[in-house]
Motif scaffolding. Structure first.
Motif, mmCIF file in Angstrom:
data_model
loop_
_atom_site.group_PDB
_atom_site.id
_atom_site.type_symbol
_atom_site.label_atom_id
_atom_site.label_comp_id
_atom_site.label_asym_id
_atom_site.label_seq_id
_atom_site.Cartn_x
_atom_site.Cartn_y
_atom_site.Cartn_z
ATOM 1 N N LEU A 1 -2.789 3.243 12.365
ATOM 2 C CA LEU A 1 -3.534 3.852 11.514
ATOM 3 C C LEU A 1 -4.996 4.061 12.376
ATOM 4 N N HIS A 2 -5.557 5.229 12.112
ATOM 5 C CA HIS A 2 -6.728 5.391 12.932
ATOM 6 C C HIS A 2 -7.925 4.550 12.342
ATOM 7 N N LEU A 3 -8.196 4.790 10.964
ATOM 8 C CA LEU A 3 -9.267 3.952 10.662
ATOM 9 C C LEU A 3 -8.753 2.728 9.827
ATOM 10 N N PRO A 4 -9.379 1.643 10.004
ATOM 11 C CA PRO A 4 -9.139 0.379 9.019
ATOM 12 C C PRO A 4 -9.686 0.425 7.769
ATOM 13 N N THR A 5 -10.912 0.843 7.383
ATOM 14 C CA THR A 5 -11.481 1.062 6.398
ATOM 15 C C THR A 5 -12.108 2.324 6.207
ATOM 16 N N LEU A 6 -12.431 2.779 4.783
ATOM 17 C CA LEU A 6 -12.753 4.132 4.413
ATOM 18 C C LEU A 6 -13.619 3.615 2.989
ATOM 19 N N SER A 7 -14.846 3.953 2.879
ATOM 20 C CA SER A 7 -15.774 3.987 1.750
ATOM 21 C C SER A 7 -15.978 5.470 1.423
ATOM 22 N N PHE B 1 6.040 -0.420 9.078
ATOM 23 C CA PHE B 1 4.936 -0.120 8.234
ATOM 24 C C PHE B 1 3.414 -0.294 9.458
ATOM 25 N N GLY B 2 2.533 0.495 9.037
ATOM 26 C CA GLY B 2 1.435 0.276 9.735
ATOM 27 C C GLY B 2 0.767 -0.822 9.414
ATOM 28 N N GLN B 3 -0.591 -1.082 9.818
ATOM 29 C CA GLN B 3 -1.560 -2.045 9.501
ATOM 30 C C GLN B 3 -2.042 -2.008 8.069
ATOM 31 N N GLY B 4 -2.379 -0.770 7.792
ATOM 32 C CA GLY B 4 -3.024 -0.662 6.518
ATOM 33 C C GLY B 4 -4.559 -0.093 6.572
ATOM 34 N N THR B 5 -5.066 0.712 5.573
ATOM 35 C CA THR B 5 -6.345 1.171 5.585
ATOM 36 C C THR B 5 -7.159 0.664 4.259
ATOM 37 N N ILE B 6 -8.034 0.032 4.424
ATOM 38 C CA ILE B 6 -8.799 -0.544 3.233
ATOM 39 C C ILE B 6 -9.640 0.901 2.715
ATOM 40 N N LEU B 7 -9.308 1.165 1.338
ATOM 41 C CA LEU B 7 -10.031 2.112 0.794
ATOM 42 C C LEU B 7 -10.963 1.585 -0.166
ATOM 43 N N THR B 8 -12.356 1.757 -0.157
ATOM 44 C CA THR B 8 -13.243 1.033 -1.249
ATOM 45 C C THR B 8 -13.897 2.402 -1.848
ATOM 46 N N SER C 1 -9.210 2.128 -5.339
ATOM 47 C CA SER C 1 -9.730 1.190 -4.354
ATOM 48 C C SER C 1 -8.452 0.197 -3.949
ATOM 49 N N ALA C 2 -7.970 0.072 -2.720
ATOM 50 C CA ALA C 2 -6.826 -0.811 -2.508
ATOM 51 C C ALA C 2 -6.628 -0.845 -1.001
ATOM 52 N N VAL C 3 -5.590 -1.281 -0.549
ATOM 53 C CA VAL C 3 -5.154 -1.138 0.915
ATOM 54 C C VAL C 3 -3.854 -0.013 0.898
ATOM 55 N N TYR C 4 -3.915 0.912 1.669
ATOM 56 C CA TYR C 4 -2.964 1.806 1.807
ATOM 57 C C TYR C 4 -2.204 1.846 3.230
ATOM 58 N N PHE C 5 -0.761 1.666 3.157
ATOM 59 C CA PHE C 5 -0.043 1.573 3.973
ATOM 60 C C PHE C 5 0.854 2.709 4.175
ATOM 61 N N CYS C 6 1.060 3.326 5.349
ATOM 62 C CA CYS C 6 2.149 4.451 5.693
ATOM 63 C C CYS C 6 3.273 3.632 6.230
ATOM 64 N N ALA C 7 4.457 4.060 6.152
ATOM 65 C CA ALA C 7 5.707 3.505 6.601
ATOM 66 C C ALA C 7 6.549 4.828 7.172
ATOM 67 N N GLU C 8 7.322 4.433 8.199
ATOM 68 C CA GLU C 8 8.212 5.348 8.525
ATOM 69 C C GLU C 8 9.922 4.782 8.786
#
Lengths: 111, 114
Positions: B6-12, B104-111, B85-92
Motif C-alpha cells: 500500500l502507498h499510504l498507511p493512513t488516510l484522514s 494481502f497488503g499491510q492495510g490502510t487506516i481510513l479515518t 472508518s476502518a482498515v482497508y486491505f487489498c489482496a491478490e
C-alpha cells in the motif's frame, strides 16, 4: 446464505497450555478453509489451508497444527502455547470462486 | 519476493468527501483482486473484487480501478461516512494456485471525521 462461525471469541491462556480453536461453515459444501493470524496493527498471515476433509497444508512452520475432521469444520490446535502465539486468529472459507469470506475471529492472549 | 503493498498507511478525510485508497502489486501473473474492510476487533469484510480482464468495477458507493500497466489497484469510496472508518486491505490471487491463495497488503487506516 453462507455463514462462518468461530469460537471462542476471546481466550486468555497461560504459556505451555494447550489450544483448540474451532471454525464451522454453514450453507455450503466442500469449501476451501483457511486459518490466518493477524498481529496487532499488521496484515494477515496464512497459517493453514484445507481443500478437503483430512487435507491440511501448512504455509509457515510454527507451534500450531490444524485439522479438518468434517467437511465444514476446521480446528486450530497447539499442544503448548508460546507467548508469540498471541494474536487475532481468523478462519475463512472460499467456494468455486476465489473470494475468501472471513469469520469474526478469536482474540488469543498468551500470558 | 513479489508482494502486494500500500502507498499510504493512513488516510484522514472529512465526512462527505470522496476517499481513494491505493495499492501496488508486483506480480504480473495475478488475475484477481479483492478489497476488504476490517473494523476494530472484527474479521475482514468483503467489499468488492475485480478480475484482470476488467479495469473498473462499481458497487454501492465504491469503485475499484485496476491499472495493469503500472500494477496499481485503487478503491474509491464516494461520500465517505464515519461508518467507513476502518482498515482497508487489498489482496491478490496468484493465477494457477489450486486453492485460491490470496496475498494481502499491510492495510490502510481510513479515518472519517464528522
Amino acid at each position: 446464505s453462507q455463514t462462518i462461525h468461530q469460537w471462542p471469541a476471546t481466550l486468555v491462556q497461560p504459556v505451555g497450555s494447550p489450544l483448540s480453536l474451532e471454525c464451522t461453515v454453514e450453507g455450503t459444501s466442500n469449501p476451501n478453509l483457511y486459518w490466518y493470524r493477524q498481529a496487532a496493527g499488521r496484515g494477515l498471515q496464512l497459517l493453514f489451508y484445507s481443500v478437503g476433509i483430512g487435507q491440511i497444508s501448512s504455509e509457515v512452520p510454527q507451534n500450531l497444527s490444524a485439522s479438518r475432521p468434517q467437511d465444514r469444520q476446521f480446528i486450530l490446535s497447539s499442544k503448548k502455547l508460546l507467548l508469540s502465539d498471541s494474536g487475532f486468529y481468523l478462519c475463512a472459507w472460499s467456494g468455486l470462486a476465489d473470494t475468501q469470506y472471513f469469520g469474526p475471529g478469536t482474540r488469543l492472549t498468551v500470558l | 519476493g513479489e508482494s502486494v503493498g500500500l502507498h499510504l498507511p493512513t488516510l484522514s478525510v472529512q465526512e462527505g468527501d470522496n476517499s481513494i485508497i491505493n495499492c501496488a502489486y508486483s506480480n504480473s501473473a495475478s488475475d484477481y483482486f479483492i478489497w476488504y474492510k476490517q473494523e476494530s476487533g472484527k474479521g475482514p469484510q468483503f467489499i468488492i473484487d475485480i478480475r484482470s480482464n476488467m479495469d473498473k468495477r462499481q458497487g454501492q458507493r465504491v469503485t475499484v480501478l485496476l491499472n495493469k500497466t503500472v500494477k496499481h489497484l485503487s478503491l474509491q469510496i464516494a461520500a465517505t461516512q464515519p461508518g467507513d472508518s476502518a482498515v482497508y486491505f487489498c489482496a491478490e490471487n496468484l493465477r494457477g494456485t489450486s486453492y485460491g491463495k490470496l496475498t494481502f497488503g499491510q492495510g490502510t487506516i481510513l479515518t472519517v471525521h464528522p
